[in-house]
Design an enzyme around this catalytic site. Structure first.
Site, PDB file in Angstrom:
ATOM      1  N   GLU A  41      -3.364   2.965   1.596  1.00  8.68           N
ATOM      2  CA  GLU A  41      -2.891   3.428   0.283  1.00  8.68           C
ATOM      3  C   GLU A  41      -3.200   4.917   0.102  1.00  8.68           C
ATOM      4  O   GLU A  41      -2.369   5.690  -0.382  1.00  8.68           O
ATOM      5  CB  GLU A  41      -3.542   2.602  -0.843  1.00  8.68           C
ATOM      6  CG  GLU A  41      -3.099   3.058  -2.230  1.00  8.68           C
ATOM      7  CD  GLU A  41      -3.776   2.292  -3.368  1.00  8.68           C
ATOM      8  OE1 GLU A  41      -4.113   1.110  -3.195  1.00  8.68           O
ATOM      9  OE2 GLU A  41      -3.965   2.895  -4.441  1.00  8.68           O
TER      10      GLU A  41
ATOM     11  N   SER B  88     -10.183  -6.370   3.111  1.00  6.80           N
ATOM     12  CA  SER B  88      -9.503  -6.131   1.832  1.00  6.80           C
ATOM     13  C   SER B  88     -10.380  -5.270   0.917  1.00  6.80           C
ATOM     14  O   SER B  88     -11.494  -5.667   0.558  1.00  6.80           O
ATOM     15  CB  SER B  88      -9.199  -7.483   1.162  1.00  6.80           C
ATOM     16  OG  SER B  88      -9.111  -7.333  -0.231  1.00  6.80           O
TER      17      SER B  88
ATOM     18  N   HIS C 284       0.806  -1.225   0.000  1.00  2.92           N
ATOM     19  CA  HIS C 284       0.000   0.000   0.000  1.00  2.92           C
ATOM     20  C   HIS C 284       0.840   1.276   0.000  1.00  2.92           C
ATOM     21  O   HIS C 284       0.307   2.360  -0.225  1.00  2.92           O
ATOM     22  CB  HIS C 284      -0.856   0.064   1.267  1.00  2.92           C
ATOM     23  CG  HIS C 284      -1.795  -1.070   1.425  1.00  2.92           C
ATOM     24  ND1 HIS C 284      -2.622  -1.491   0.426  1.00  2.92           N
ATOM     25  CD2 HIS C 284      -2.057  -1.881   2.485  1.00  2.92           C
ATOM     26  CE1 HIS C 284      -3.353  -2.505   0.868  1.00  2.92           C
ATOM     27  NE2 HIS C 284      -3.012  -2.771   2.095  1.00  2.92           N
TER      28      HIS C 284
ATOM     29  N   CYS D 210      -5.294  -0.177 -11.126  1.00  6.17           N
ATOM     30  CA  CYS D 210      -4.238  -1.037 -11.678  1.00  6.17           C
ATOM     31  C   CYS D 210      -4.850  -2.145 -12.546  1.00  6.17           C
ATOM     32  O   CYS D 210      -6.012  -2.492 -12.398  1.00  6.17           O
ATOM     33  CB  CYS D 210      -3.342  -1.584 -10.579  1.00  6.17           C
ATOM     34  SG  CYS D 210      -3.885  -3.137  -9.930  1.00  6.17           S
TER      35      CYS D 210
ATOM     36  N   CYS E 152       3.963  -1.396  -3.935  1.00  8.79           N
ATOM     37  CA  CYS E 152       3.718  -1.892  -5.295  1.00  8.79           C
ATOM     38  C   CYS E 152       4.042  -0.792  -6.302  1.00  8.79           C
ATOM     39  O   CYS E 152       3.666   0.374  -6.104  1.00  8.79           O
ATOM     40  CB  CYS E 152       2.246  -2.298  -5.423  1.00  8.79           C
ATOM     41  SG  CYS E 152       1.845  -2.798  -7.102  1.00  8.79           S
TER      42      CYS E 152
HETATM   43  S1  SF4 Z   1      -3.910  -4.712  -6.630  1.00  5.85           S
HETATM   44 FE1  SF4 Z   1      -2.636  -3.696  -8.157  1.00  5.85          FE
HETATM   45  S2  SF4 Z   1      -1.761  -1.943  -7.070  1.00  5.85           S
HETATM   46 FE2  SF4 Z   1      -2.547  -3.332  -5.506  1.00  5.85          FE
HETATM   47  S3  SF4 Z   1      -0.781  -4.577  -4.993  1.00  5.85           S
HETATM   48 FE3  SF4 Z   1      -1.897  -5.679  -6.591  1.00  5.85          FE
HETATM   49  S4  SF4 Z   1      -0.876  -5.057  -8.512  1.00  5.85           S
HETATM   50 FE4  SF4 Z   1      -0.300  -3.597  -6.915  1.00  5.85          FE
END
Ligand code: SF4
Length: 291
Positions: free
Chosen positions: A126, A218, A74, A190, A96
């Site tokens: 995030e 989540s 995050h 994403c 990420c």
């Molecule tokens: S959902 Fe997308 S932004 Fe979140 S960790 Fe997974 S790849 Fe990365």
């Protein structure tokens, strides 16, 4: 009963990467290491990590100098990383790369004089990290319904939490367009999220029952459940196989299963096994990935 597994479900690139970085660090260290907050939003995985000596902490001050601290996917306020390093901690940054992209776009918008709008869940780690990185005038909106909270500004820039749905984004953009002189939009949802949402929607439309598997904490799993519920009222959000009840399957010919980006394959597998036990005869797994 046919069981169909969503084409895109379960661990994404960012989660896999963060888990690998954490396990590698733990192996090299040979002693306890710490994650800043739970590494992923899945309580069952966190329990397994804890058994391996990987502990979540809420604050860097809970870790002694010389310890290892992992920044989860995050992301986080860069000042926290700096402070941790100044306290003598080794920081492994597993933010990420797709979250990093949102942070960078948000900072760019602030630097270029845009009032920053972030579409996402207020208080989600995030979002907190994006706000801290942007370090400028901003507002977090959870949906287009909140657009009246936007102060009057001529130039507005929009970024989106990586796990938001495309429909939320489209709804907000169409409201913002009516209100501001200049609007710059970065669609930072994403790819993993988009693929999971698209295949969940496809499956929910053609099945009698949808099971959405993943942590209740989540964001991306909750979003998947909302999307499925929008087209299939017979949708359940589950964390583990223990929550499966026989009554779910009454008059169900086709069952769809999807899972959030922080749900490991072994939990999906346990759920399929439990359904096989409950249902009469061995169901066939169609179209899905091999388990
Ligand atoms: S959902 Fe997308 S932004 Fe979140 S960790 Fe997974 S790849 Fe990365």
């Amino acid at each position: 009963m046919d069981i169909l597994l969503a084409k895109h479900a379960g661990y994404c690139y960012g989660v896999n990467r963060a888990i690998k970085m954490t396990l590698d660090a733990s192996e090299q260290r040979g002693g306890p290491i710490y994650t800043l907050g739970p590494l992923i939003h899945n309580p069952q995985v966190i329990n397994k990590l804890t058994e391996r000596g990987i502990f979540p902490v809420e604050d860097i001050h809970e870790v002694e100098g010389g310890g290892i601290i992992i920044v989860r996917c995050h992301g986080i306020d860069p000042k926290v990383i700096l402070e941790a390093k100044n306290r003598g901690l080794r920081v492994i940054d597993a933010t990420c790369p797709y979250v990093r992209k949102v942070q960078d776009k948000a900072s760019l918008l602030v630097r270029e004089g845009y009032f920053l709008v972030i579409l996402g869940e207020r208080g989600h780690p995030e979002i907190n990290g994006i706000v801290a990185c942007a370090a400028g005038e901003h507002i977090v909106l959870e949906s287009a319904d909140e657009v009246n909270n936007l102060p009057r500004r001529r130039k507005v820039g929009l970024v989106v939490q990586t796990t938001q749905s495309q429909s939320n984004l489209v709804a907000l953009v169409s409201e913002l367009i009516k209100r501001v002189g200049e609007l710059r939009v970065y669609n930072t949802i994403c790819n993993a999220t988009m693929l999971r949402q698209r295949s969940a929607l496809e499956l929910a439309r053609k099945t009698d029952l949808m099971l959405v598997v993943g942590g209740r904490n989540s964001a991306n799993t909750t979003r998947l459940a909302e999307i499925c519920k929008g087209v299939n009222a017979h949708t359940f959000h589950l964390e583990t196989a223990e929550e499966i009840e026989e009554r779910f399957f009454q008059e169900v010919g086709t069952l769809g299963i999807t899972a959030g980006a922080s749900t490991p394959d072994w939990i999906i597998e346990e759920i399929v096994q439990k359904i096989k036990v409950i249902s009469s005869g061995a169901p066939e797994l169609k179209h899905g990935r091999a388990l």
